[in-house]
Enzyme design. Sequence first.
Site, PDB file in Angstrom:
ATOM      1  CD  GLU A  12      -2.748   1.210   3.001  1.00 20.78           C
ATOM      2  OE1 GLU A  12      -3.575   2.394   2.945  1.00 20.78           O
ATOM      3  OE2 GLU A  12      -2.500   0.675   4.003  1.00 20.78           O
TER       4      GLU A  12
ATOM      5  CE  LYS B  55       3.988   1.068   5.306  1.00 17.49           C
ATOM      6  NZ  LYS B  55       2.762   0.401   4.264  1.00 17.49           N
TER       7      LYS B  55
ATOM      8  NE  ARG C 149       4.447  -8.370  11.449  1.00 17.93           N
ATOM      9  CZ  ARG C 149       4.331  -6.766  10.973  1.00 17.93           C
ATOM     10  NH1 ARG C 149       3.103  -7.251  11.217  1.00 17.93           N
ATOM     11  NH2 ARG C 149       4.641  -6.550  10.590  1.00 17.93           N
TER      12      ARG C 149
END
Length: 553
Positions: A33, A269, A259
């Site tokens: 994204e 983020k 992850r």
Amino acid sequence: MDNKPANNFLHQIVAEDLEAGRVSEVITRFPPEPNGYLHVGHAKSICLNFGMAERFGGQCNLRFDDTNPEKESPEYVASIQEDVRWLGYQWAGEVRYASSYFQQFYDWAVHLVEQGDAYVCDLNAEQAREYRGTLTEPGRNSPFRERSIEDNLDLLARMKAGEFDEGSKVLRAKIDMASPNMNLRDPILYRIRKAVHHQTGSEWCIYPTYDFAHGQEDAIEGVTHSICTLEFEDHRPLYDWLLDHLPVPSRPRQYEFGRLNLNYTVTSKRKLKQLVDEGVVDGWDDPRMPTISGMRRRGFTPAAIRKFCEMIGVTRSDGVVDVAMLEHAIRDDLNDNAPRAMCVLRPLKVVLTDYPEGQVEQLSAPAHPSREDLGSRELPFTRELYIDAGDFLEEANKKFKRLVLGKRVRLRNAYVIEADSAVKDDAGNVIEVHAHTVPNTIGLDPEDGIKPKGVIQWVSASAGRQATVRLYDRLFTDAAPDKGDKDFMTLVNPASLDVVEGAWIEPGLAAAAPEQNFQFEREGYFVADRFEHSESAPVFNMTIGLRDTWNNG
């Protein structure tokens, strides 16, 4: 294909799919994204998706999941493309965007409504949370769930036309409000967002959710293996439900992997943006940041990052990787490939009283001790030199292997010298050392068998150049800075950056290309800053020390 690494379970899945004929060509995708800069966790995903396509002779698409116009920007789109290229990968065909499929998504939303599988809901956010239920209690049907197909089609068209305010209506899938999987409790497919999109402008005022777009993007592009991190495992039933209820052109399969979590690091983020916004770091590409652009500016190499991702493997469980593994991969790569050079960070002048004034002797040294292909470098030798202040003591015990009054030490790739006296300022600090050269000791092997106490680096005071050197340490003092109820901002390492102005470097280093790596002998690995370094104003960033000294006292 039978030599797959044992620590990548996805390779086995892909190999079996090819062997059984379930797929004829492997197609993967990297779907960021564009709402921020990529970090080390994304590097693992990049290496996995592009690397798997390379391994099995397939292709990997770069696709921006740009379904949230309020947080996305062309700046992030450009930075992500640059990061992927820098890591050494090239996507198949043109860059793809979810926004390119908006009309198809809308048409499929209409299809779901026509089939009685979706409806327009007027519940506000607070009401929707109440109706959704909890992990232990089933949800309740929305009072708008049984609207007629005709009414839903009309309302959806009016949503698209911009007749309604943000938050007043959403399109929801009609699945099961009693499902134990919260993601199947009539999830939102479309919401009203009256925001300008970086690709489509003001063409749309309703936007699909990621859950609705994800599987359909994969199907449009013919993706065979849609690789996600483990937090999407509970979303897979919805991924499959949508594919089952839509006339998609292909049937992708979703697989999940653990992850990448590094200690002494945050990768949220939101938290990284807070570090930037509050001036704790100097931008997203600050060398202390775990962003790919930050690691690049720090001097990490694509080869080392790819090697690190291979070392940690691909598993079905989340875990925390010791950042020392990343540091090991960086050192290993730079030890083999970085040319050697000398830099004096804390300069102390040495005057060789027996060496003729004005004489310049051009000495030669290998650029790398075991890489003849890297050639050699010239070192101007003069009467006045700089050594590191830590390499001299007036008196010292036998453990001190550097310059001491009345003792001898070798200048690397040059003469053995002996210290005679020290000049001090009014406060008693040594500001200059007077010494003399020992004859016939040029080179690595003294001809007269003299064995100096040690070897130290040096730079000519007249031919050397001054530079700015930035010394970096880990950004956080805590191994798990964002775990539990910790305030990660209070755990920032106050000594994470030390800027050294007026360091002295070999003259040849000033002409280094931006992003060129070096080992500054006895100091560590450094890189010429990719933006600020120039021949007239050299700037070097410390990549990593020669060995792990963290918490060694």
